[in-house]
Scaffold this motif. Structure first.
Motif, PDB file in Angstrom:
ATOM      1  N   THR A 419      57.307  33.069  52.953  1.00  0.00           N
ATOM      2  CA  THR A 419      57.551  34.320  52.224  1.00  0.00           C
ATOM      3  C   THR A 419      57.026  35.508  53.004  1.00  0.00           C
ATOM      4  O   THR A 419      57.705  36.549  53.121  1.00  0.00           O
ATOM      5  N   ARG A 420      55.841  35.372  53.585  1.00  0.00           N
ATOM      6  CA  ARG A 420      55.265  36.484  54.333  1.00  0.00           C
ATOM      7  C   ARG A 420      56.130  36.855  55.539  1.00  0.00           C
ATOM      8  O   ARG A 420      56.423  38.037  55.765  1.00  0.00           O
ATOM      9  N   LYS A 421      56.567  35.853  56.279  1.00  0.00           N
ATOM     10  CA  LYS A 421      57.332  36.145  57.489  1.00  0.00           C
ATOM     11  C   LYS A 421      58.726  36.665  57.167  1.00  0.00           C
ATOM     12  O   LYS A 421      59.246  37.539  57.866  1.00  0.00           O
ATOM     13  N   MET A 422      59.330  36.154  56.120  1.00  0.00           N
ATOM     14  CA  MET A 422      60.666  36.638  55.772  1.00  0.00           C
ATOM     15  C   MET A 422      60.601  38.064  55.245  1.00  0.00           C
ATOM     16  O   MET A 422      61.457  38.903  55.555  1.00  0.00           O
ATOM     17  N   LYS A 423      59.591  38.384  54.449  1.00  0.00           N
ATOM     18  CA  LYS A 423      59.435  39.765  53.989  1.00  0.00           C
ATOM     19  C   LYS A 423      59.148  40.692  55.167  1.00  0.00           C
ATOM     20  O   LYS A 423      59.584  41.846  55.193  1.00  0.00           O
ATOM     21  N   GLN A 424      58.428  40.188  56.123  1.00  0.00           N
ATOM     22  CA  GLN A 424      58.099  40.973  57.308  1.00  0.00           C
ATOM     23  C   GLN A 424      59.341  41.271  58.142  1.00  0.00           C
ATOM     24  O   GLN A 424      59.422  42.329  58.775  1.00  0.00           O
ATOM     25  N   ALA A 425      60.318  40.356  58.122  1.00  0.00           N
ATOM     26  CA  ALA A 425      61.423  40.442  59.068  1.00  0.00           C
ATOM     27  C   ALA A 425      62.750  40.914  58.464  1.00  0.00           C
ATOM     28  O   ALA A 425      63.438  41.749  59.049  1.00  0.00           O
ATOM     29  N   VAL A 426      63.141  40.385  57.311  1.00  0.00           N
ATOM     30  CA  VAL A 426      64.468  40.685  56.778  1.00  0.00           C
ATOM     31  C   VAL A 426      64.554  42.168  56.412  1.00  0.00           C
ATOM     32  O   VAL A 426      63.750  42.684  55.635  1.00  0.00           O
TER      33      VAL A 426
END
Length: 574
Positions: A419-426
């Motif tokens: 969740t953290r990485k997807m929020k950071q990237a998308v």
């Protein structure tokens, strides 16, 4: 048809599917049940993609009787995945996959990739690969036509950039090209017919980074109209262009070109797989045998044009062997199928703190950079690369880039990190696509596979391809500079997603040149061996250039069609 797909085992998976399919086809191939002949037409065109559609439109408008044969079918816009919430899943499944081995429709032919480090992308049907291309519409530079003279590599084209200028202009209009005039990378005169698209927040942020480095950039050129144009709707900026345009805006040849050809009397036969081109007793092309709905048919013609892409065209010529041409039609030079250029590209992605709405379309390009296009011998290689900024798509594509990226693939990703990485990237990312010039090498080639067949029992192409050291160096240099550009633009994290992947640009397998001993076609696309047989797709490229090729393909096709229409006495007695 640049794509962002990159799975480490894609080639192996595709070949496994080929082997399974081949075993099944040995018992399932349908034999033709009867033979049908059609009255001669002025021009028979094999392939309804960008080049075949361009020629069909022009020749039909000039009053020639035209038949186009394509093994695929018309695409129903309602079937396209781009307006559906699950579009990424649909695009990556077999039905819409850009690799015919993965798509595996009856109208596709498999490709043997055992000796290729790259997959092969193409789409069969009315419109060809323009149905799924990103719409990037870059022209080559004048230097691209003189690489032997300027850099001592490959061969000069027999024509120049200036020879194509009127045809670039005509096909820009036909395809609804949007852009901004005045690009300092080009000679004066390359003015798109429609205004440029917004460069969006992604383009603006990256432009600021390039400015700080003193590097060239320019708003991208796109075969997607910024306002309604002829049959094309205005772009609605969904950003799903590579999954097919659900709005009817993109310059897909089934929208822009084939309707005009039909309106002027051309006949488009779909589901029509050409088995061989035939010759009369004088050695002139007189038509083609094709298979349609289990029936063998013959279409007679006074002129035959092959427009089946850099894989399908050599395949058809090699299948059309005869006593006169025992090694394949028009192949006295032994160059049919050789010099394959798959035009590999790389990707460097950057993550930014703010929401950049990076999904906004058009998907093809926001800005482009040609700072490193020309040869600089101090870099240790010849020729160069063209870059363009693209959005990174939705969550599935972004997750893929974490998984395969250099320096990030070993980081924790699932569980709490997901969740953290997807929020950071998308929505917070920018992607530089770096296209390298892929120089021709005769050992990279298309041949006929001795056992693998399509669904009609015709030999499948076998692809032999290895990326050259020079191309690797171009990509490595360009991608490292692209990461530098990300940090100059304020990225909090940047990495190279992949360094070397097939672009779907299949080029060079029926080389254009003046000398019959060292080329397959002349400067007009006419085969040296058969005076009324022409090739007009990307297979005629003498070199690949570092730009997306569709603009050049269409300009060459328009030029050849104009020559045929205007020189009937030299071409054939109509």
């Amino acid at each position: 048809m640049t794509t962002g797909l990159a799975a480490p085992t894609m080639v192996q998976r595709a070949q496994t599917l080929c082997n399974i399919r081949n075993a099944l086809q040995r018992t399932l191939v349908r034999e033709p049940v009867m033979s049908v002949s059609h009255d001669p037409v002025d021009v028979l065109i094999v392939g309804a993609g960008a080049s075949g559609s361009t020629a069909a439109k022009h020749l039909a408008e000039q009053g020639r009787s035209v038949v186009v044969l394509d093994q695929g079918h018309w695409t129903d816009v309602g079937d396209l995945p781009g307006d559906k919430p699950e579009y990424e899943l649909l695009w990556n499944n077999h039905r819409f996959h850009p690799d015919p081995n993965m798509r595996d429709r009856r109208e596709d032919y498999p490709t043997n990739l055992e000796d290729s480090e790259q997959p092969v992308y193409m789409y069969n049907g009315a419109g060809g690969s323009t149905v799924y291309f990103a719409g990037v519409w870059s022209r080559p530079l004048p230097s691209d036509f003189r690489v032997r003279t300027l850099d001592g590599v490959a061969d000069d084209w027999p024509i120049s950039y200036e020879d194509l200028i009127p045809f670039f202009a005509a096909t820009d209009y036909d395809m609804g090209v949007s852009g901004l005039a005045g690009n300092t990378a080009y000679p004066p005169g390359a003015e798109p017919p429609l205004p440029m698209h917004p460069i969006n927040q992604t383009g603006r942020r990256m432009a600021e980074g390039l400015n700080s480095l003193g590097w060239h950039w320019w708003p991208g050129y796109s075969a997607i109209p910024s306002r309604a144009h002829n049959r094309q709707a205005q772009c609605v900026r969904l950003g799903v262009c590579r999954t097919g345009c659900v709005a009817g805006a993109k310059g897909s040849a089934d929208i822009t070109l084939l309707p005009d050809a039909l309106a002027h009397g051309a006949r488009i036969e779909t589901g029509a797989r050409v088995a061989r081109i035939t010759l009369d007793e004088m050695g002139r092309a007189n038509g083609a045998v094709y298979l349609q709905d289990g029936t063998e048919k013959f279409q007679a013609a006074r002129v035959v044009i092959v427009a089946a892409n850099g894989i399908g065209t050599p395949r058809l010529l090699l299948m059309s062997e005869s006593n006169r041409f025992p090694h394949g039609l028009a192949n006295s030079s032994d160059l049919v199928g050789r010099r394959l250029m798959l035009h590999p590209f790389g990707s460097a992605i950057g993550i930014y703190d703010e929401d950049l709405e990076d999904w906004l379309g058009p998907a093809g390009t926001q800005i482009e950079c040609m700072e490193f296009y020309e040869t600089d011998v101090t870099r240790g290689f010849v020729r160069g690369s063209k870059w363009h900024v693209m959005g990174t798509g939705g969550p599935l594509e972004m997750a893929t880039r974490w998984h395969i990226g250099e320096g990030v693939r070993d980081e924790d990703f699932w569980g709490e990190q997901f969740t953290r990485k997807m929020k950071q990237a998308v929505g917070h990312s920018i992607d530089w696509i770096v296209h390298a010039e892929d120089l021709p090498e005769e050992h990279n080639r298309v041949t006929l596979d001795p056992t693998l067949t399509d669904s009609d029992g015709l030999p499948a192409p076998k692809i032999t391809y290895m990326t050259s050291d020079n191309t690797h160096q171009i990509l490595d240099f360009g991608l490292n500079r692209a990461v530098e550009a990300h940090y100059a633009a304020g990225a909090t994290k940047a990495w190279i997603t992949f360094r070397n992947f097939s672009s779907g640009h299949n080029l060079g397998t029926t080389k254009m040149g003046d000398d019959p001993e060292t080329s397959v076609v002349d400067r007009w696309g006419r085969t040296h061996d058969v005076p009324n047989l022409y090739v007009i797709d990307g297979s005629v490229f003498t070199t690949s250039t570092a730009t997306n090729p569709t603009s050049t393909i269409c300009a060459l096709a328009k030029r050849t069609a104009t020559f045929i229409a205007n020189n009937r006495d030299q071409v054939v007695a109509w």
